[in-house]
Design an enzyme around this catalytic site. Structure first.
Site, mmCIF file in Angstrom:
data_model
loop_
_atom_site.group_PDB
_atom_site.id
_atom_site.type_symbol
_atom_site.label_atom_id
_atom_site.label_comp_id
_atom_site.label_asym_id
_atom_site.label_seq_id
_atom_site.Cartn_x
_atom_site.Cartn_y
_atom_site.Cartn_z
ATOM 1 N N ARG A 79 10.726 -53.796 19.117
ATOM 2 C CA ARG A 79 10.137 -52.741 19.927
ATOM 3 C C ARG A 79 11.231 -51.979 20.690
ATOM 4 N NH1 ARG A 79 4.891 -50.849 21.803
ATOM 5 N NH2 ARG A 79 5.531 -49.269 23.267
ATOM 6 N N LEU A 84 5.475 -45.503 26.521
ATOM 7 C CA LEU A 84 6.860 -45.048 26.332
ATOM 8 C C LEU A 84 7.794 -46.044 26.998
ATOM 9 C CD1 LEU A 84 7.452 -41.263 26.815
ATOM 10 C CD2 LEU A 84 7.232 -42.595 24.727
ATOM 11 N N HIS A 112 -5.239 -38.846 30.256
ATOM 12 C CA HIS A 112 -6.007 -40.082 30.132
ATOM 13 C C HIS A 112 -7.501 -39.755 30.277
ATOM 14 C CE1 HIS A 112 -6.945 -44.300 30.418
ATOM 15 N NE2 HIS A 112 -7.688 -44.040 31.473
HETATM 16 C C1 GRF Z 1 -7.673 -37.938 24.495
HETATM 17 O O1 GRF Z 1 -8.935 -38.245 25.062
HETATM 18 C C2 GRF Z 1 -6.581 -38.687 25.195
HETATM 19 O O2 GRF Z 1 -6.750 -38.773 26.564
HETATM 20 C C3 GRF Z 1 -6.740 -40.042 24.552
HETATM 21 O O3 GRF Z 1 -6.894 -39.725 23.191
HETATM 22 C C4 GRF Z 1 -7.546 -38.467 23.077
HETATM 23 C C5 GRF Z 1 -6.706 -37.569 22.220
HETATM 24 O O4 GRF Z 1 -7.454 -36.926 21.277
HETATM 25 N N1 GRF Z 1 -5.675 -40.922 24.869
HETATM 26 P P1 GRF Z 1 -6.786 -35.932 20.209
HETATM 27 O O5 GRF Z 1 -5.949 -36.750 19.265
HETATM 28 O O6 GRF Z 1 -5.952 -34.942 20.976
HETATM 29 O O7 GRF Z 1 -7.930 -35.265 19.519
#
Ligand code: GRF
Length: 223
Positions: free
Chosen positions: A71, A99, A115
């Site tokens: 990793r 990250l 998020h």
């Molecule tokens: C979003 O809801 C983001 O917050 C989550 O995954 C989704 C991304 O969707 N971690 P996409 O791949 O941009 O359609």
């Protein structure tokens, strides 16, 4: 000649369908938005985000965890790959891995993540499911500056979404994503055009400096 500020170079990291990436690419078509997407990095082949980037003529790179012995080596490779695009800002748009330290060391303070919940509630990979299971009546999405924790960085912007009685994880996530696309796009644009400052945990738009810890300009001396 125009007085438009130079566009900020943004690298987007994504693992999924790429609908957030698409929204940002669309917005960046307008030069006044202040963002140039200079590269898209994924951790998987065949994901929607890659196809969207290629279709838009944006350079892409895939850095697969399975191709590295550890990793830590993958973390190094991600940081190196992102650095080749020389970004001002890094946007995690549905990048489903944390990250590592090498990326934080190089780009810390200018990495944004989105998020699908109202942080600090429901962090982690299952924000939508956990909000439903937790009986939340209102959830939403949060854009943060990434730090070393899991969804613990300072909050830049949030938007709410009501939870409906008959919601499933997928119906709720679909409604959150609609709102999230707008939130991420507006937030990224403002950060690129206006800069920002971080005081304690509080992020504010509105300094010419792009990096958060750059001190404000010295006051003009009055004569
Ligand atoms: C979003 O809801 C983001 O917050 C989550 O995954 C989704 C991304 O969707 N971690 P996409 O791949 O941009 O359609």
């Amino acid at each position: 000649m125009t007085n438009a500020p130079r566009s900020r170079r943004v690298v987007v990291l994504a693992s999924g369908t790429g609908s957030t990436l698409r929204a940002v690419i669309e917005a960046a078509r307008d030069e006044a938005f202040g963002v140039r997407i200079v590269g898209v990095v994924t951790d998987k082949d065949g994901v929607g985000a890659l196809a969207i980037a290629r279709e838009a003529g944006i350079p892409t790179a895939v850095v697969r965890l399975a191709d590295f012995e550890s990793r830590a080596l993958w973390d190094e490779a991600v940081a190196r790959t992102v650095a080749t695009f020389d970004p001002d800002l890094v946007l995690l748009a549905g990048f489903m891995r944390l990250l590592g330290e090498p990326s934080l060391a190089r780009f810390g303070g200018r990495i944004l993540n989105t998020h699908p919940a109202l942080l600090p509630a429901y962090p982690g990979a299952r924000g939508v499911r956990d909000a439903l299971a937790g009986g939340a009546k209102v959830t939403g999405c949060t854009v943060i500056l990434v730090d070393a924790g899991v969804d613990t960085g300072p909050i830049v912007a949030q938007a709410t979404v009501e939870v409906l009685d008959d919601d499933t994880e997928s119906t709720l996530h679909a409604r959150i994503k609609e709102v999230e696309r707008g939130l991420v796009t507006r937030t990224l644009g403002r950060m690129a055009r206006e800069g920002w400052t971080v005081t304690g945990r509080t992020v504010r738009f509105g300094t010419a400096a792009l990096t958060p810890d750059t001190p404000p300009p010295a006051p003009q001396e009055q004569s």
